[in-house]
Design an enzyme around this catalytic site. Structure first.
Site, PDB file in Angstrom:
ATOM      1  N   CYS A 129       1.919 -25.047  15.399  1.00  0.00           N
ATOM      2  CA  CYS A 129       1.966 -25.495  14.010  1.00  0.00           C
ATOM      3  C   CYS A 129       3.341 -25.227  13.391  1.00  0.00           C
ATOM      4  O   CYS A 129       4.335 -25.138  14.105  1.00  0.00           O
ATOM      5  CB  CYS A 129       0.840 -24.871  13.183  1.00  0.00           C
ATOM      6  N   ASP A 198      -2.972 -17.927   8.314  1.00  0.00           N
ATOM      7  CA  ASP A 198      -3.440 -18.342   6.987  1.00  0.00           C
ATOM      8  C   ASP A 198      -4.217 -17.218   6.335  1.00  0.00           C
ATOM      9  O   ASP A 198      -4.214 -17.073   5.108  1.00  0.00           O
ATOM     10  CB  ASP A 198      -4.270 -19.616   7.122  1.00  0.00           C
TER      11      ASP A 198
HETATM   12  O1  LIG Z   1       2.834 -19.218   5.389  1.00  0.00           O
HETATM   13  P1  LIG Z   1       3.399 -19.880   6.597  1.00  0.00           P
HETATM   14  O2  LIG Z   1       3.827 -18.865   7.623  1.00  0.00           O
HETATM   15  O3  LIG Z   1       4.498 -20.865   6.267  1.00  0.00           O
HETATM   16  O4  LIG Z   1       2.246 -20.777   7.257  1.00  0.00           O
HETATM   17  C1  LIG Z   1       1.082 -20.155   7.746  1.00  0.00           C
HETATM   18  C2  LIG Z   1       0.131 -21.159   8.300  1.00  0.00           C
HETATM   19  O5  LIG Z   1      -0.159 -22.182   7.342  1.00  0.00           O
HETATM   20  C3  LIG Z   1      -0.353 -23.407   8.040  1.00  0.00           C
HETATM   21  O6  LIG Z   1      -1.531 -24.059   7.606  1.00  0.00           O
HETATM   22  P2  LIG Z   1      -1.499 -25.537   6.954  1.00  0.00           P
HETATM   23  O7  LIG Z   1      -0.433 -26.346   7.627  1.00  0.00           O
HETATM   24  O8  LIG Z   1      -1.291 -25.351   5.473  1.00  0.00           O
HETATM   25  O9  LIG Z   1      -2.891 -26.096   7.233  1.00  0.00           O
HETATM   26  C4  LIG Z   1      -0.372 -23.075   9.524  1.00  0.00           C
HETATM   27  O10 LIG Z   1      -1.656 -22.729   9.999  1.00  0.00           O
HETATM   28  C5  LIG Z   1       0.590 -21.913   9.551  1.00  0.00           C
HETATM   29  O11 LIG Z   1       0.515 -21.132  10.720  1.00  0.00           O
END
Ligand SMILES: O=P(O)(O)OC[C@H]1O[C@H](OP(=O)(O)O)[C@H](O)[C@@H]1O
Length: 319
Positions: A129, A198
């Site tokens: 991701c 998350d």
């Molecule tokens: O806070 P940071 O480290 O940037 O992101 C943390 C997590 O948020 C994202 O979720 P999504 O893309 O919003 O569903 C991903 O799962 C990623 O690992």
């Protein structure tokens, strides 16, 4: 019911549709939205002002259920709102939101420095991701002069791995992009799996983008250490009292494109599509949770969680 400011409604919509995404970015946007609501308020009494702010927080809270950084941001900002007049309340809400946003940036930088110490010159990392916390560890390692290469998982269905690949390329990191199902094959070349979170549960489980748990099991099987970059706003205080973390189910249209979808929907024997956005990686598959307070074995994260959140978690967006 009080109306929220249109800009707040827009931000809530951007979070729900993932125009704004990533747990830290969501927290930052939510704090900014509360500041906007406060600044633009024309409430004629302190009670009306507080009602508006609560309504704005509720609107933001209801956008996505899994990343605890969102309710934690609302909690932190609203906890510091005080004053006897509307003007005082406005000023303190804006100041509180801005202080929270500053701390968010600093925490990410600090955790990056901790995570970078785990990486050696010449290491190959595998990512899943797009996580700004995880990437902060890689960036700090680069800033320390280390050469790092990356194998980047695409991360279906929304392919946020492509964002990671582009960012790493901008930093000069040699990148190999692979489809998710190729991860195990490439783990032979990997020194560290580096992912974000998350939410982190009290038992040290890591809730992150769907596919993280399979990657972690494979990495453990191959003897590749797994580091999770997660600021402490990713700690989920409700899990201290036995609650589980809700896993967001997203629309099937993210999995099936237009024509495919129409064909299947027109078929009376068609099948069901499920699209969970996150999964849970048990603590035994995680080597270290890296926070701005240092690194923790997942099983000990509960100590930090108690220290920072205590047993009670308020829900200031409720009346
Ligand atoms: O806070 P940071 O480290 O940037 O992101 C943390 C997590 O948020 C994202 O979720 P999504 O893309 O919003 O569903 C991903 O799962 C990623 O690992």
């Amino acid at each position: 019911m009080t109306d929220v400011h249109p800009d707040v409604a827009d931000i809530a919509d951007d979070i729900a549709t993932m125009e704004i995404r990533g747990a830290a970015a969501i927290a930052n946007a939510a704090a900014g939205a509360l500041a906007t609501q406060a600044r633009e308020s024309d409430a004629n009494s302190p009670a009306a002002f507080r009602g508006e702010l609560r309504q704005a927080a509720k609107t933001l809270y209801e956008t996505r259920p899994t990343a605890v950084s969102l309710p934690n941001a609302l909690r932190f900002v609203m906890a510091d709102v005080s004053g006897d007049t509307v003007a005082e309340l406005q000023e303190s809400a804006v100041a509180s939101a801005e202080a929270f946003q500053r701390e968010l940036d600093q925490a990410q930088e600090r955790l990056g420095e901790v995570g970078a110490n785990r990486l050696r010159d010449g290491d190959v990392v595998m990512t899943h991701c797009h996580s700004t916390d995880a990437l902060s560890c890689v960036k700090a390692a680069l800033d320390q002069g280390k050469h790092i290469e990356a194998i980047v998982k695409e991360t279906r269905p929304r392919k946020q791995g492509h964002i990671t690949a582009e960012e790493l390329r901008e930093w000069g990191v040699p990148v190999t992009l692979v489809v998710d199902s190729a991860a195990r094959r490439y783990l032979d070349r990997v020194d560290h799996v580096v992912v974000g979170a998350d939410s982190i549960a009290a038992d040290g489980s890591v809730i992150n983008k769907i596919g993280t748990s399979g990657l972690a099991v494979n990495a453990r099987d191959r003897g590749v250490p797994i580091m999770v970059g997660a600021q402490t706003i990713k700690l989920h205080p409700d899990t201290l009292t036995g609650h589980t973390v809700e896993i967001e189910m997203r629309d099937e249209s993210e999995v099936l494109g237009g024509a495919e979808r129409e064909r299947i929907q027109g078929d009376p024997d068609g099948f069901t599509v499920e699209n969970p956005a996150f999964d849970v990686t048990p603590p035994r598959y995680v080597d270290a949770i890296v926070t701005e307070r240092g690194q923790f074995p997942p099983e000990s994260i509960v100590v930090l969680m108690r220290e920072l959140f205590g047993r009670d978690t308020d829900r200031p967006w409720e009346a």
